[in-house]
Scaffold this motif. Structure first.
Motif, PDB file in Angstrom:
ATOM      1  N   UNK A 253       0.875  -1.338   0.052  1.00 52.77           N
ATOM      2  CA  UNK A 253       0.050  -0.074   0.134  1.00 52.77           C
ATOM      3  C   UNK A 253       0.907   1.135  -0.164  1.00 52.77           C
ATOM      4  N   UNK A 254       2.113   1.239   0.071  1.00 52.59           N
ATOM      5  CA  UNK A 254       3.264   2.061   0.290  1.00 52.59           C
ATOM      6  C   UNK A 254       4.421   1.875  -0.367  1.00 52.59           C
ATOM      7  N   UNK A 255       4.379   1.772  -1.949  1.00 51.33           N
ATOM      8  CA  UNK A 255       5.480   1.080  -2.538  1.00 51.33           C
ATOM      9  C   UNK A 255       5.863   2.009  -3.791  1.00 51.33           C
ATOM     10  N   UNK A 256       6.901   1.981  -4.440  1.00 51.55           N
ATOM     11  CA  UNK A 256       6.868   2.634  -5.725  1.00 51.55           C
ATOM     12  C   UNK A 256       8.168   1.920  -6.410  1.00 51.55           C
ATOM     13  N   UNK A 257       8.092   1.497  -7.668  1.00 52.63           N
ATOM     14  CA  UNK A 257       9.043   0.816  -8.559  1.00 52.63           C
ATOM     15  C   UNK A 257       9.652   1.454  -9.299  1.00 52.63           C
ATOM     16  N   UNK A 258      10.892   1.280  -9.958  1.00 53.01           N
ATOM     17  CA  UNK A 258      11.553   1.818 -10.981  1.00 53.01           C
ATOM     18  C   UNK A 258      12.094   0.747 -11.862  1.00 53.01           C
ATOM     19  N   UNK A 259      11.711   0.773 -12.970  1.00 53.16           N
ATOM     20  CA  UNK A 259      12.551  -0.468 -13.651  1.00 53.16           C
ATOM     21  C   UNK A 259      12.147  -1.982 -13.781  1.00 53.16           C
ATOM     22  N   UNK A 260      12.246  -2.342 -12.574  1.00 49.87           N
ATOM     23  CA  UNK A 260      12.068  -3.929 -12.262  1.00 49.87           C
ATOM     24  C   UNK A 260      10.553  -4.382 -12.650  1.00 49.87           C
ATOM     25  N   UNK A 261       9.790  -3.386 -12.408  1.00 51.60           N
ATOM     26  CA  UNK A 261       8.306  -3.612 -12.818  1.00 51.60           C
ATOM     27  C   UNK A 261       8.140  -4.117 -14.430  1.00 51.60           C
ATOM     28  N   UNK A 262       8.853  -3.610 -15.083  1.00 50.44           N
ATOM     29  CA  UNK A 262       8.726  -3.714 -16.585  1.00 50.44           C
ATOM     30  C   UNK A 262       9.697  -4.961 -17.028  1.00 50.44           C
ATOM     31  N   UNK A 263      10.285  -5.552 -16.144  1.00 53.26           N
ATOM     32  CA  UNK A 263      10.921  -7.015 -16.322  1.00 53.26           C
ATOM     33  C   UNK A 263      10.226  -8.095 -15.864  1.00 53.26           C
ATOM     34  N   UNK A 264       9.565  -8.008 -14.654  1.00 55.97           N
ATOM     35  CA  UNK A 264       9.147  -9.058 -14.323  1.00 55.97           C
ATOM     36  C   UNK A 264       7.727  -8.769 -13.571  1.00 55.97           C
ATOM     37  N   UNK A 265       6.483  -9.377 -13.707  1.00 55.01           N
ATOM     38  CA  UNK A 265       5.161  -8.822 -13.289  1.00 55.01           C
ATOM     39  C   UNK A 265       4.903  -9.454 -11.945  1.00 55.01           C
ATOM     40  N   UNK A 266       3.948  -9.286 -11.279  1.00 56.10           N
ATOM     41  CA  UNK A 266       3.700  -9.883 -10.152  1.00 56.10           C
ATOM     42  C   UNK A 266       2.858 -11.286 -10.453  1.00 56.10           C
ATOM     43  N   UNK A 267       2.624 -12.221  -9.571  1.00 54.12           N
ATOM     44  CA  UNK A 267       1.840 -13.488  -9.618  1.00 54.12           C
ATOM     45  C   UNK A 267       0.376 -12.942  -9.808  1.00 54.12           C
ATOM     46  N   UNK A 268      -0.230 -13.492 -10.806  1.00 47.98           N
ATOM     47  CA  UNK A 268      -1.760 -13.142 -10.988  1.00 47.98           C
ATOM     48  C   UNK A 268      -2.474 -14.061 -10.152  1.00 47.98           C
TER      49      UNK A 268
END
Length: 439
Positions: A253-268
């Motif tokens: 609820x309190x997070x920010x990503x740079x770069x890594x989220x474009x390489x690997x997604x979250x489990x759906x």
């Protein structure tokens, strides 16, 4: 001017949260010269969606803030076009994984990742609809402050703007991939009643999160730390630490990503709490720099969880989380061993390595999960009342739950394999407009 995506996925009425996140967007634009794309992914029914649309219209206009309020029909339209552009081999399955017909914490955030790429945003900053910001002396404490101070910068440069630098020198040349804080208030998982009824049963249930081979002391420490966030102490003054951030210290609820989220997604995975925490572990295990701050968000529970249907639904999500850990404990352990080998020569996460580990975990023997279900059955029956009734339901769904846990990790492996082309396709896919809000 940097372009960022501040996102709020929601499946519940939350007009107050929309107003508050609008204020955070204005803070980011005003203090950091950022172009903020405020992305509200709305899975609510028609009346709640209409309330949200009114709240969006009431947000103050600012040329540096672009608001996107998308219902599921608009999200599906975007996804279908991106998936077609990616020429995926299983387009219908991919669409189901990105927008399932059941609740999925990972899938809703994955949609935000893709839409952020389409909008040209360099980072994604996620908030939740069942949380609110702290206020001190009339001033709202916005997490985006620390996120924009450090995210995406070389760690050696970001060190100048944190309170404490606990990062080993060999990581100083890497970029800051994640900035996060935690929460204060109620437990992040709604099992506080179990703790009040029987602390021993609570310990037995929460310890099922751990790998089966852990010692009693390791499990005790895990139980003590689990789901408590930063406790209950209110914000007093800023403190931030540059480090390899412990996954137990941050919350989605309190997070920010740079770069890594474009390489690997979250489990759906569907109907599974904790399914959106994977990248926090990946950033840590791949030895990517992060910043931990104390602008913690206030967690609260909505009334729906107190209904009979809400109770059953939430307990099932908790059970599915525990079953998922058979696979994720394996993956986390292997990622920790691989460490820097998870990165390519340019310092980016190798998605192929993550997909391989997820696929390998799917072949694990399910005996450990059978034992988890046995332990849960005994625990729920010991609690009595509606918990014992839930144990009966759990017994009826036993085989289905075992199959779903394995299927979920297989789906994740598939999504990781296709994520790169899907992100590339999203960059070329138009986002449906929000009337009266886009500039």
């Amino acid at each position: 001017m940097r372009r960022i995506c501040l996102t709020l996925p929601t499946n519940r009425p939350c007009t107050a949260t929309i107003s508050a996140i609008g204020e955070e967007a204005a803070y980011a634009a005003r203090h950091f010269d950022a172009e903020v794309h405020l992305l509200i992914l709305d899975s609510c029914d028609t009346p709640a969606h209409a309330e949200h649309a009114d709240a969006v219209r009431r947000l103050p206009h600012d040329p540096r803030i672009v608001v996107h309020h998308l219902d599921e029909t608009q999200q599906r339209d975007f996804l279908r076009r991106a998936i077609e552009r990616a020429a995926a081999t299983k387009p219908d399955l991919l669409l189901d994984l990105m927008l399932p017909d059941r609740l999925s914490y990972g899938a809703c955030t994955n949609r935000a990742f893709l839409i952020a790429a389409a909008l040209g945003c360099e980072s994604v900053h996620r908030r939740d609809s069942d949380s609110r910001y702290q206020t001190v002396n009339g001033e709202t404490v916005f997490p985006v402050h620390h996120e924009l101070l450090s995210l995406g910068r070389r760690a050696s440069d970001a060190a100048d703007d944190v309170t404490e630098n606990a990062l080993a020198p060999e990581h100083a040349g890497k970029g800051v991939a994640m900035v996060g804080g935690s929460f204060v208030g109620e437990l992040s998982v709604d099992i506080g009643e179990i703790l009040r009824i029987d602390p021993g049963v609570y310990h037995d249930m929460v310890s099922l999160w751990a790998p089966g081979h852990w010692s009693a002391e390791q499990k005790r420490q895990l139980v003590e730390e689990s789901f408590r966030g930063a406790g209950t102490d209110p914000f007093a003054e800023d403190h931030s630490t540059l480090a390899l951030v412990d996954p137990m210290r941050v919350d989605m609820c309190n997070i920010a990503f740079h770069g890594v989220h474009e390489r690997v997604p979250l489990p759906p995975a569907t109907d599974t709490i904790g399914s959106d925490y994977f990248l926090i572990h990946l950033v840590h295990d791949a030895a990517l720099p992060g910043v931990l701050h104390n602008r913690n968000i206030v967690n609260f529970y909505t009334g729906e969880r107190r209904t009979d249907a809400g109770f059953v639904a939430y307990q099932l999500r908790f059970v599915k989380f525990l079953l998922s850990m058979l696979y994720f404990n394996f993956v986390y352990d292997r990622m920790a061993r691989d460490g820097g080998a998870l990165l390519d020569d340019e310092g980016h996460v190798r998605a192929s390595a993550v997909a391989r580990l997820a696929a390998e975990s799917a072949g694990l023997d399910t005996g450990e999960n059978v034992r988890r279900l046995d332990a849960l059955d005994a625990a729920y029956r010991q609690l009595g009342g509606r918990y014992a009734e839930f144990a009966d339901l759990l017994g009826q769904r036993r085989e289905r739950l075992l199959d779903e846990a394995r299927g979920d990790i297989e789906d994740f492996a598939l999504l990781v394999e296709t994520w790169g082309p899907l992100v590339d396709a999203a960059r070329l896919t138009a986002v449906p407009p929000t009337p009266g809000r886009q500039s």
